[in-house]
Design an enzyme around this catalytic site. Sequence first.
Site, mmCIF file in Angstrom:
data_model
loop_
_atom_site.group_PDB
_atom_site.id
_atom_site.type_symbol
_atom_site.label_atom_id
_atom_site.label_comp_id
_atom_site.label_asym_id
_atom_site.label_seq_id
_atom_site.Cartn_x
_atom_site.Cartn_y
_atom_site.Cartn_z
ATOM 1 N N LYS A 1 2.745 -3.614 6.718
ATOM 2 C CA LYS A 1 3.058 -3.654 5.280
ATOM 3 C C LYS A 1 4.558 -3.447 5.065
ATOM 4 O O LYS A 1 5.195 -4.133 4.273
ATOM 5 C CB LYS A 1 2.265 -2.577 4.530
ATOM 6 C CG LYS A 1 0.767 -2.831 4.440
ATOM 7 C CD LYS A 1 0.434 -4.095 3.642
ATOM 8 C CE LYS A 1 -1.065 -4.255 3.452
ATOM 9 N NZ LYS A 1 -1.419 -5.514 2.751
ATOM 10 N N SER B 1 0.831 -1.207 0.000
ATOM 11 C CA SER B 1 0.000 0.000 0.000
ATOM 12 C C SER B 1 0.863 1.254 0.000
ATOM 13 O O SER B 1 1.958 1.268 0.558
ATOM 14 C CB SER B 1 -0.879 0.007 1.264
ATOM 15 O OG SER B 1 -1.466 1.277 1.464
ATOM 16 N N TYR C 1 -0.961 -0.675 10.997
ATOM 17 C CA TYR C 1 -1.314 -1.284 9.698
ATOM 18 C C TYR C 1 -0.189 -1.029 8.691
ATOM 19 O O TYR C 1 0.339 -1.956 8.076
ATOM 20 C CB TYR C 1 -2.638 -0.717 9.177
ATOM 21 C CG TYR C 1 -2.812 -0.906 7.692
ATOM 22 C CD1 TYR C 1 -2.661 0.160 6.812
ATOM 23 C CD2 TYR C 1 -3.085 -2.164 7.171
ATOM 24 C CE1 TYR C 1 -2.785 -0.014 5.453
ATOM 25 C CE2 TYR C 1 -3.214 -2.354 5.802
ATOM 26 C CZ TYR C 1 -3.060 -1.268 4.954
ATOM 27 O OH TYR C 1 -3.171 -1.445 3.598
HETATM 28 C C1 WQD Z 1 -9.392 9.390 1.307
HETATM 29 C C2 WQD Z 1 -9.640 10.885 1.527
HETATM 30 C C3 WQD Z 1 -9.876 11.485 3.835
HETATM 31 C C4 WQD Z 1 -13.618 9.252 4.465
HETATM 32 C C5 WQD Z 1 -6.580 4.424 3.320
HETATM 33 C C6 WQD Z 1 -5.410 3.593 3.802
HETATM 34 C C7 WQD Z 1 -4.729 2.967 2.609
HETATM 35 C C8 WQD Z 1 -5.728 2.183 1.817
HETATM 36 C C9 WQD Z 1 -6.852 3.107 1.352
HETATM 37 C C10 WQD Z 1 -5.830 -0.135 2.480
HETATM 38 C C11 WQD Z 1 -8.863 11.453 2.700
HETATM 39 C C12 WQD Z 1 -11.190 11.727 3.084
HETATM 40 C C13 WQD Z 1 -12.487 9.794 3.889
HETATM 41 C C14 WQD Z 1 -14.657 10.111 4.905
HETATM 42 C C15 WQD Z 1 -13.388 12.012 4.152
HETATM 43 N N1 WQD Z 1 -6.271 1.128 2.597
HETATM 44 N N2 WQD Z 1 -12.377 11.145 3.730
HETATM 45 N N3 WQD Z 1 -14.504 11.464 4.729
HETATM 46 O O1 WQD Z 1 -6.931 7.359 4.053
HETATM 47 O O2 WQD Z 1 -6.168 7.802 1.659
HETATM 48 O O3 WQD Z 1 -6.117 5.482 2.537
HETATM 49 O O4 WQD Z 1 -7.459 3.636 2.547
HETATM 50 O O5 WQD Z 1 -5.051 -0.617 1.719
HETATM 51 O O6 WQD Z 1 -3.704 2.118 3.065
HETATM 52 O O7 WQD Z 1 -4.478 4.454 4.431
HETATM 53 O O8 WQD Z 1 -8.311 6.563 2.080
HETATM 54 O O9 WQD Z 1 -10.696 6.682 1.534
HETATM 55 O O10 WQD Z 1 -10.010 6.714 3.979
HETATM 56 O O11 WQD Z 1 -9.580 8.725 2.560
HETATM 57 O O12 WQD Z 1 -13.270 13.241 4.023
HETATM 58 O O13 WQD Z 1 -15.723 9.674 5.449
HETATM 59 O O14 WQD Z 1 -11.028 11.076 1.837
HETATM 60 O O15 WQD Z 1 -9.615 12.530 4.765
HETATM 61 O O16 WQD Z 1 -8.502 12.793 2.372
HETATM 62 P P1 WQD Z 1 -6.842 6.922 2.635
HETATM 63 P P2 WQD Z 1 -9.725 7.117 2.572
#
Ligand code: WQD
Length: 343
Positions: A152, A124, A148
């Site tokens: 990885k 990741s 997490y």
């Molecule tokens: C994306 C953007 C949030 C939810 C994570 C893990 C990564 C992978 C993918 C496993 C950010 C914003 C999110 C919400 C929001 N997982 N957001 N409201 O954090 O980039 O990555 O998931 O493999 O390893 O770290 O993904 O989709 O959680 O967030 O505003 O309800 O959306 O702040 O900017 P992230 P995400």
Amino acid sequence: MNFLLTGGLGYIGSHTAAVLQQAGHHVVLLDNLSNSRLEVADRIGRITGTRPVTEVGDVLDTIRVRMALRHYRIDAVVHFAGLKAVGESVAQPLAYYHNNVAGTVSLLQAMAAEGVRSLVFSSSATVYGQPQYLPLDESHPTSATNPYGRTKLHIEQMLHDLAASDATWRIAILRYFNPVGAHASGLLGEDPNGIPNNLMPYIARVAAGQLPHLNVWGNDYPTPDGTGIRDYLHVMDLAEGHRAALEHLQRTTTPCDVFNLGTGRGTSVLEMVRTFEQATGQSVPYRIAPRRPGDVAECWADPTKAQRVLGWRAERSLHDMCASTWAFTAGQRSAPAPHILAV
Ligand code: WQD
């Protein structure tokens, strides 16, 4: 060829299974059903015409894995199985080290014992930690800000050490950016248990009226519209990236290598909301909320190494990522309960 997919009933595993079967390969899915349903194997069968062989079991069961590798004459393994919720990993680090790190050790021991030394590992972009420059290439320093991400990183380092000890291994480490979207059939997609952590499934639940509004975690980041920017890639592009990596392992002489799988384009939260509304005609009400601890402002890939070495490039649009997500969500809402399906 014969491939074993650990965690093969999961979101990315199931899409990869469909792509590999449609490319003429045989896949065996090994899954402990901790975050997936056996019904997904039926859905893969409806897409490809062949229901994949599915072993309900755990990569921690080394003997079970050895038996599967031998019985199905496995040529290579794609290792998806693992826990992947950042917040949960902070609360339950031992569960993450046990399932992710010890589980991978068990898998590698089984593979070595059975002489299967070709592996694609699901890593990741989280291993890049706080970006020091953008776009992120594979040479960017790695660090982890949560258990997490540390699992990885530990697994990646284990794989490099293993390849250094025995150059007959062929290992491709794939660093995913943000996988979203669903299979065009509407039969496969991201369907997390409980309240989604990730942006796209949360947006889909809001659009479906299952959640009242989206919380936008911070609009005071140093980005054009103040909201977080990520590199979202279609899960089907990601699945095809796994096929390209498996084909690469058949011809490379490099024991272990790392590849970013992303589009090279960044999208903000508000841009994603707007695109989802345009692509689906559904409204996504949102409220600005405080930043989520641990989030970085911006993260997107330099995907040129995967393009150069694997011959892979993400092709699908953000519009398709949103439209396919909504088609899957709408299909889930109208699908009868699984027990009815089983009748
Ligand atoms: C994306 C953007 C949030 C939810 C994570 C893990 C990564 C992978 C993918 C496993 C950010 C914003 C999110 C919400 C929001 N997982 N957001 N409201 O954090 O980039 O990555 O998931 O493999 O390893 O770290 O993904 O989709 O959680 O967030 O505003 O309800 O959306 O702040 O900017 P992230 P995400």
